[in-house]
Design an enzyme around this catalytic site. Structure first.
Site, PDB file in Angstrom:
ATOM      1  CD1 TRP A 173      -0.203  -1.564   3.109  1.00 55.01           C
ATOM      2  CD2 TRP A 173       0.615   0.500   3.331  1.00 55.01           C
ATOM      3  NE1 TRP A 173       0.576  -1.542   4.253  1.00 55.01           N
ATOM      4  CE2 TRP A 173       1.084  -0.283   4.420  1.00 55.01           C
ATOM      5  CE3 TRP A 173       1.009   1.838   3.261  1.00 55.01           C
ATOM      6  CZ2 TRP A 173       1.933   0.226   5.404  1.00 55.01           C
ATOM      7  CZ3 TRP A 173       1.847   2.351   4.251  1.00 55.01           C
ATOM      8  CH2 TRP A 173       2.294   1.550   5.314  1.00 55.01           C
ATOM      9  CG  ASN A 174       5.089   1.234   0.740  1.00 56.75           C
ATOM     10  OD1 ASN A 174       4.689   0.199   0.205  1.00 56.75           O
ATOM     11  ND2 ASN A 174       6.362   1.569   0.747  1.00 56.75           N
ATOM     12  CE  LYS A 197      -2.604  -9.348  -2.215  1.00 57.08           C
ATOM     13  NZ  LYS A 197      -3.566  -8.297  -1.750  1.00 57.08           N
ATOM     14  CG  ASP A 199      -2.376  -3.288   0.145  1.00 53.28           C
ATOM     15  OD1 ASP A 199      -1.624  -4.121   0.681  1.00 53.28           O
ATOM     16  OD2 ASP A 199      -3.089  -2.491   0.774  1.00 53.28           O
ATOM     17  CB  SER A 200      -7.229  -4.824   1.160  1.00 52.44           C
ATOM     18  OG  SER A 200      -7.231  -6.185   0.779  1.00 52.44           O
ATOM     19  N   GLY A 248       7.143  -6.356   0.077  1.00 49.63           N
ATOM     20  CA  GLY A 248       6.462  -6.318   1.368  1.00 49.63           C
ATOM     21  C   GLY A 248       7.397  -6.696   2.492  1.00 49.63           C
ATOM     22  CD  GLU A 270      12.383  -2.889  -2.991  1.00 50.35           C
ATOM     23  OE1 GLU A 270      11.748  -1.989  -2.416  1.00 50.35           O
ATOM     24  OE2 GLU A 270      12.906  -2.758  -4.110  1.00 50.35           O
ATOM     25  CB  CYS A 304      11.310  -0.644   1.292  1.00 43.94           C
ATOM     26  SG  CYS A 304      11.525  -0.146  -0.434  1.00 43.94           S
TER      27      CYS A 304
END
Length: 533
Positions: A173-174, A197, A199-200, A248, A270, A304
């Site tokens: 999400w970031n 996929k 992110d929610s 993640g 990553e 990150c």
């Protein structure tokens, strides 16, 4: 520190939802999701501004994932035969549309994730640069490589790159645009299909982007989007695709890598970081402090590669500390849909709680808060002041565990050797920074730092923004690289094609095996003397 909370003219101040995002438009985005039309599952996410609901998004199931991969695989067979120039044209049209309509996705990123608008714009910069670079240079990275054959003149050999098939993408999400789309672009250009996929927390940003790619001419089924929790969809995706790209946490990355290994498919990962920044005795203190602030508090510390540990030579420690604190307190903190804010909100309640817990644990065990260390519910439910800590030791969670928020710790050292040893503490190895007027010395010291990227006289952006150079980690920070040659080659398999001329390899019937062996042995010695191969 200065504070502000404002809304852009295009924003509905009662819900914080951008006024241009209508229910009809949301419905068109939901049509992009790969799911059974009769499905009833959904997810909800909440805006960091005020914890109001952003949207109830239809969710995919494990069966939907399988169907999405099958559809992408069928589309990929046709896409693989499309000329490179045509694929590149699609990506370059997307580039132009992204730049022209960036205000829309900037609103979405801020609405879903809470970051300052300049931090959101940096995602536009990265994705546009990636699109342009790979569209212009990706073919060169994948060009066939002609090598010498077993018998020069008789054997013609080429190494060629062929697409893997369908690439699975699991992004966080970031950076809902950069990390979700920056890896998709080279995968598509290399001739693959993709299943992402979403992110929610930030699904709308990815759905908007998929719609934009459709406008640019990308075939409908080639890039599939599934939506839902990782615990539901993650394993299903890994079990179907030909390569998995995950960004993640290290904990989840280990699970992804293990499952991929069981299937003997490659995984690019990553993962986390606890990135150090070294300030040498000869550093320009003012520039080093400004660079630290940008690298520690950009994106509200939710990146990150952001700096969490600052290691300062004792000769300049006091001067640097004072400059860092003053610069941090001058930052504009709050939430706004314009460029008036420097540091925005944390994205979720869970991330906010994690940051608070790290600071409270450090203070309880003896660390000193030089500035910040306070939640600001007056500005938003997840707003937390940029924080500088001193006196941190290994008994504290904030010392070597990833915080992923606007918190940085100061450490005093007396030599370069001590600084390098401090920088290499822990198990992560993603990004690092060295500040020094002697850039040649800093360059040599970089070789002693365990990190995938080392920035000299920059906090983090110089290496990450150098799209032609690989970006990734060592140790617990992951496997593989994005950007550069490896950033596109990883989505292909190397295939050797050898063509034999005139006669097959091996002893001719007229010579006999033993004579052939003896003759070849003599040839080996001659070739050695001639320094051939």
């Amino acid at each position: 520190m200065t504070t502000t909370i404002t809304d852009a003219p295009t924003t509905d101040t009662t819900t914080v939802r951008p006024a241009w995002v209508t229910d009809e438009l949301l419905g068109s985005w939901f049509d992009v999701i790969a799911r059974d039309p009769e499905g009833t599952e959904s997810i909800e996410a909440f805006a960091p501004y005020d914890e109001s609901l952003t949207a109830t998004v239809p969710a995919s199931t494990s069966a939907d994932v399988k169907a999405a991969v099958a559809a992408a695989r069928r589309a990929q067979r046709t896409w693989d035969s499309v000329p490179w120039s045509s694929r590149a044209d699609v990506v370059l049209r997307f580039h132009d549309l992204l730049v022209e309509r960036q205000s829309e996705v900037l609103d979405l990123i801020q609405w879903e994730m809470g970051k300052a608008r300049f931090s959101a714009w940096q995602e536009i910069l990265q994705v546009a640069t990636i699109a342009r670079h790979y569209a212009r240079h990706g073919r060169r990275y994948l060009a066939p490589n002609r090598v010498r054959g077993a018998v020069p003149g008789l054997t013609k050999v080429q190494e060629v790159r062929v697409p893997k098939g369908v690439i699975g993408m699991i992004s966080p999400w970031n950076y809902p645009l950069y990390l979700a789309v920056g890896d998709v672009i080279p995968a598509l250009l290399a001739g693959n299909g993709v299943v992402s996929k979403a992110d929610s927390q930030t699904a709308l940003t990815l759905l908007w982007t998929r719609r934009l790619f459709a406008e640019a001419g990308l075939p409908t089924d080639l890039w599939q989007i599934v939506v839902g929790p990782g615990r539901v969809l993650g394993d299903a995706l890994i079990d179907e695709v030909d390569h998995i790209c995950f960004t993640g946490s290290t904990k989840t990355g280990r699970s992804v890598g293990t499952r991929a290994g069981q299937r003997l498919i490659a995984a690019s990962l990553e993962l986390g970081g606890k990135n150090p920044l070294i300030v040498r005795a000869d550093a320009d203190v003012a520039k080093a402090a400004a660079g630290t602030i940008a690298a520690a508090f950009g994106n509200t510390g939710q990146m990150c590669i952001h700096v969490e540990r600052v290691i300062v030579h004792e000769d300049v420690f006091d001067e640097f500390r004072d400059a860092l604190v003053a610069g941090t307190e001058a930052l504009g903190l709050g939430q706004s849909f314009d460029y008036s804010v420097d540091v925005g909100s944390l994205a979720t309640r869970a991330q906010f709680d994690a940051v608070v817990a790290h600071v409270q644990d450090a203070v309880a065990k003896g660390a000193t808060v030089l500035t910040g260390g306070t939640a600001r519910p007056d500005l938003g439910p997840f707003v937390y002041e940029p924080t500088v800590l001193e006196g941190v030791d290994e008994s504290m969670e904030v010392c070597l565990e990833e915080t992923f928020g606007p918190v940085v710790s100061l450490y005093k050292v007396s030599s370069d050797d001590e600084a390098i040893a401090k920088a290499n503490e822990g198990t992560y190895g993603l990004s690092a920074s060295i500040w020094s007027k002697d850039t040649a010395k800093a360059f040599r010291l970089a070789g002693k730092v365990r990190a995938g990227s080392v920035n000299i006289n920059d906090g983090a952006a110089a290496a990450a923004g150098s799209i032609e150079a690989g970006m990734g980690g060592m140790g617990d920070s992951g496997l593989g690289r994005r950007h550069g040659a490896e950033g596109i080659r990883k989505y292909t398999e190397s295939q050797t094609r050898a063509t034999q001329r005139l006669v097959p390899l091996g002893p001719p019937p007229s010579l006999g095996v033993e004579k052939f062996v003896n003759l070849t042995n003599k040839q080996l010695m001659v070739l050695k003397r001639l320094r051939f191969r």
